[in-house]
Design a protein around this motif. Sequence first.
Motif, PDB file in Angstrom:
ATOM      1  N   GLY A  24     -16.930  16.260   0.149  1.00  9.43           N
ATOM      2  CA  GLY A  24     -15.390  16.608  -0.713  1.00  9.43           C
ATOM      3  C   GLY A  24     -14.691  15.840  -1.610  1.00  9.43           C
ATOM      4  N   GLU A  25     -14.441  16.398  -2.966  1.00 10.58           N
ATOM      5  CA  GLU A  25     -13.593  15.635  -3.496  1.00 10.58           C
ATOM      6  C   GLU A  25     -12.727  15.259  -3.417  1.00 10.58           C
ATOM      7  N   GLU A  26     -11.391  15.772  -2.576  1.00  3.51           N
ATOM      8  CA  GLU A  26     -10.376  15.525  -2.103  1.00  3.51           C
ATOM      9  C   GLU A  26     -10.355  13.777  -1.402  1.00  3.51           C
ATOM     10  N   ASN A  27     -11.328  13.721  -1.305  1.00  2.00           N
ATOM     11  CA  ASN A  27     -11.999  12.922  -0.735  1.00  2.00           C
ATOM     12  C   ASN A  27     -12.551  11.200  -0.160  1.00  2.00           C
ATOM     13  N   GLN A  28     -12.232  11.565  -1.847  1.00  2.00           N
ATOM     14  CA  GLN A  28     -13.393  10.328  -2.894  1.00  2.00           C
ATOM     15  C   GLN A  28     -12.048   9.082  -2.409  1.00  2.00           C
ATOM     16  N   GLY A  29     -12.548   7.811  -2.398  1.00  2.00           N
ATOM     17  CA  GLY A  29     -11.589   6.666  -2.487  1.00  2.00           C
ATOM     18  C   GLY A  29     -10.861   6.835  -1.252  1.00  2.00           C
ATOM     19  N   CYS A  30     -11.343   7.372  -0.349  1.00  2.00           N
ATOM     20  CA  CYS A  30     -10.557   7.740   0.840  1.00  2.00           C
ATOM     21  C   CYS A  30     -11.377   7.001   2.165  1.00  2.00           C
ATOM     22  N   PRO A  31     -10.294   6.442   2.934  1.00  2.00           N
ATOM     23  CA  PRO A  31      -9.244   6.513   3.523  1.00  2.00           C
ATOM     24  C   PRO A  31      -8.843   4.614   2.589  1.00  2.00           C
ATOM     25  N   SER A  32      -7.543   4.469   1.900  1.00  2.05           N
ATOM     26  CA  SER A  32      -7.313   3.056   1.181  1.00  2.05           C
ATOM     27  C   SER A  32      -5.352   3.143   0.808  1.00  2.05           C
ATOM     28  N   LEU A  33      -4.941   2.538   0.303  1.00  2.00           N
ATOM     29  CA  LEU A  33      -3.900   2.274  -0.012  1.00  2.00           C
ATOM     30  C   LEU A  33      -3.870   1.871  -1.031  1.00  2.00           C
ATOM     31  N   THR A  34      -2.779   2.237  -2.055  1.00  2.00           N
ATOM     32  CA  THR A  34      -2.328   2.138  -3.126  1.00  2.00           C
ATOM     33  C   THR A  34      -1.130   1.572  -3.053  1.00  2.00           C
ATOM     34  N   LEU A  35      -1.202   0.288  -3.179  1.00  2.00           N
ATOM     35  CA  LEU A  35      -0.016  -1.388  -3.460  1.00  2.00           C
ATOM     36  C   LEU A  35       0.839  -0.952  -4.372  1.00  2.00           C
ATOM     37  N   TYR A  36       1.967  -0.813  -3.987  1.00  2.00           N
ATOM     38  CA  TYR A  36       3.511  -0.972  -5.699  1.00  2.00           C
ATOM     39  C   TYR A  36       4.058  -2.062  -4.417  1.00  2.00           C
ATOM     40  N   PRO A  37       3.569  -3.679  -5.258  1.00  2.00           N
ATOM     41  CA  PRO A  37       4.742  -4.667  -4.697  1.00  2.00           C
ATOM     42  C   PRO A  37       5.796  -4.887  -5.925  1.00  2.00           C
ATOM     43  N   VAL A  38       7.109  -5.725  -4.881  1.00  2.00           N
ATOM     44  CA  VAL A  38       7.793  -5.717  -5.473  1.00  2.00           C
ATOM     45  C   VAL A  38       8.336  -7.279  -5.569  1.00  2.00           C
ATOM     46  N   ALA A  39       8.609  -8.024  -6.819  1.00  2.00           N
ATOM     47  CA  ALA A  39       9.093  -8.847  -6.847  1.00  2.00           C
ATOM     48  C   ALA A  39      10.424  -9.650  -6.202  1.00  2.00           C
ATOM     49  N   SER A  40      10.278 -10.811  -4.906  1.00  2.00           N
ATOM     50  CA  SER A  40      11.200 -11.140  -3.978  1.00  2.00           C
ATOM     51  C   SER A  40      11.595 -12.340  -3.199  1.00  2.00           C
ATOM     52  N   GLU A  41      12.639 -12.893  -3.733  1.00  4.89           N
ATOM     53  CA  GLU A  41      12.181 -14.214  -3.608  1.00  4.89           C
ATOM     54  C   GLU A  41      11.953 -14.803  -2.645  1.00  4.89           C
ATOM     55  N   GLY A  42      12.748 -13.634  -1.076  1.00  6.21           N
ATOM     56  CA  GLY A  42      11.755 -13.980  -0.239  1.00  6.21           C
ATOM     57  C   GLY A  42      11.162 -12.635   0.276  1.00  6.21           C
ATOM     58  N   LEU A  43      10.603 -12.554   2.009  1.00  3.88           N
ATOM     59  CA  LEU A  43       9.684 -11.629   2.355  1.00  3.88           C
ATOM     60  C   LEU A  43      10.742  -9.820   2.223  1.00  3.88           C
ATOM     61  N   SER A  44       9.629  -9.282   1.220  1.00  4.70           N
ATOM     62  CA  SER A  44      10.472  -8.034   1.289  1.00  4.70           C
ATOM     63  C   SER A  44      10.553  -6.766   2.810  1.00  4.70           C
ATOM     64  N   SER A  45      10.267  -5.967   2.311  1.00  4.65           N
ATOM     65  CA  SER A  45      10.336  -4.786   3.400  1.00  4.65           C
ATOM     66  C   SER A  45       9.376  -4.282   2.646  1.00  4.65           C
ATOM     67  N   ALA A  46       8.954  -3.242   3.368  1.00  2.00           N
ATOM     68  CA  ALA A  46       8.041  -1.967   2.862  1.00  2.00           C
ATOM     69  C   ALA A  46       7.271  -1.285   3.374  1.00  2.00           C
ATOM     70  N   VAL A  47       7.113   0.025   2.599  1.00  2.00           N
ATOM     71  CA  VAL A  47       7.177   2.114   3.149  1.00  2.00           C
ATOM     72  C   VAL A  47       5.832   2.175   2.918  1.00  2.00           C
ATOM     73  N   ILE A  48       4.743   2.893   4.219  1.00  2.00           N
ATOM     74  CA  ILE A  48       3.351   3.693   3.426  1.00  2.00           C
ATOM     75  C   ILE A  48       4.064   5.009   3.183  1.00  2.00           C
ATOM     76  N   VAL A  49       3.928   5.213   2.002  1.00  2.00           N
ATOM     77  CA  VAL A  49       4.116   7.125   1.803  1.00  2.00           C
ATOM     78  C   VAL A  49       2.624   7.429   1.621  1.00  2.00           C
ATOM     79  N   CYS A  50       3.141   8.536   2.840  1.00  2.81           N
ATOM     80  CA  CYS A  50       1.808   9.631   3.184  1.00  2.81           C
ATOM     81  C   CYS A  50       2.411  11.118   2.182  1.00  2.81           C
ATOM     82  N   PRO A  51       1.477  10.974   0.749  1.00  2.00           N
ATOM     83  CA  PRO A  51       2.035  12.497   0.808  1.00  2.00           C
ATOM     84  C   PRO A  51       1.475  13.974   1.141  1.00  2.00           C
ATOM     85  N   GLY A  52       1.959  14.799   0.771  1.00  2.00           N
ATOM     86  CA  GLY A  52       1.574  16.081   1.558  1.00  2.00           C
ATOM     87  C   GLY A  52       0.530  17.061   1.037  1.00  2.00           C
TER      88      GLY A  52
END
Length: 267
Positions: free
Chosen positions: A19-47
């Motif tokens: 089905g069309e809704e499952n194209q490119g799944c399963p995958s993660l789209t990463l949005y990084p941040v620039a950080s001097e040290g290690l950053s925290s991270a959150v995985i987002v699950c749309p409804g």
Amino acid sequence: MNSATTIELWPGASEISIGEENQGCPSLTLYPVASEGLSSAVIVCPGGGYGRRAPHEGEPVAKWLNGLGISAFVLNYRVAPYEHPIPLQDAQRAIRTVRHHAEQWGIDPNRLGILGFSAGGHLASSAGTLFDAGNQEAEDPIERQSSRPDALILCYPVISFYEFGHVGSRKNLLGEAPDEKLVTLLSTEKQVSSDTPPTFLWHTADDAAVPVENSLLFAMALSRHKVPYDLHVFESGRHGIGMATDHDEAYIWPELCANWLKKQKFA
């Protein structure tokens, strides 16, 4: 790590879609941040009722998290006609993948949360209650990682598949006539334990699609097991308002959540 990079959870699996809704799944789209040290991270699950993934509950949320100094990952999990356990396996694999690559991506593997809206909130709550420590005998090193998130953020979540359940999510995830044991297993208020991560929840009291009782049931279970939680119920508002930028009441939820994330040492 480049901005908005897409990473397959299982190499080659995203090419086998139904089905069309499952194209490119399963995958993660990463949005990084620039950080001097290690950053925290959150995985987002749309409804989307386990039938689709709502765009306004993906990238805008990731960019908001970036603004707090948190690396974000939008989870492109499989939806109908895929049923349980496929979406949960995608979420667990996402958590394991981020942990495995944490050093490479500049992320603290012990500050990894998962956030979800509506059915994505159900998926996030499932990840927060049905986790495991990883399989140390697995040939795949990613599978040796724990799938337990360190924090949960649940936004007008589907939680229960009983009295206050969302019919569409239940049908898409469990099928027309699921076994009662499966209904109980996936009613995540019944799976909360003392090991469930600290949780932030918000809902509107008159949500006509996913009743507020879903958040209340989960919060009561957290309270019963002495798990820290922060619950916000706004008097009115339709279902699916996402970041709620133009909402008279719920517009403040991102600020409330940001304060909670600071308390959890995520921001």
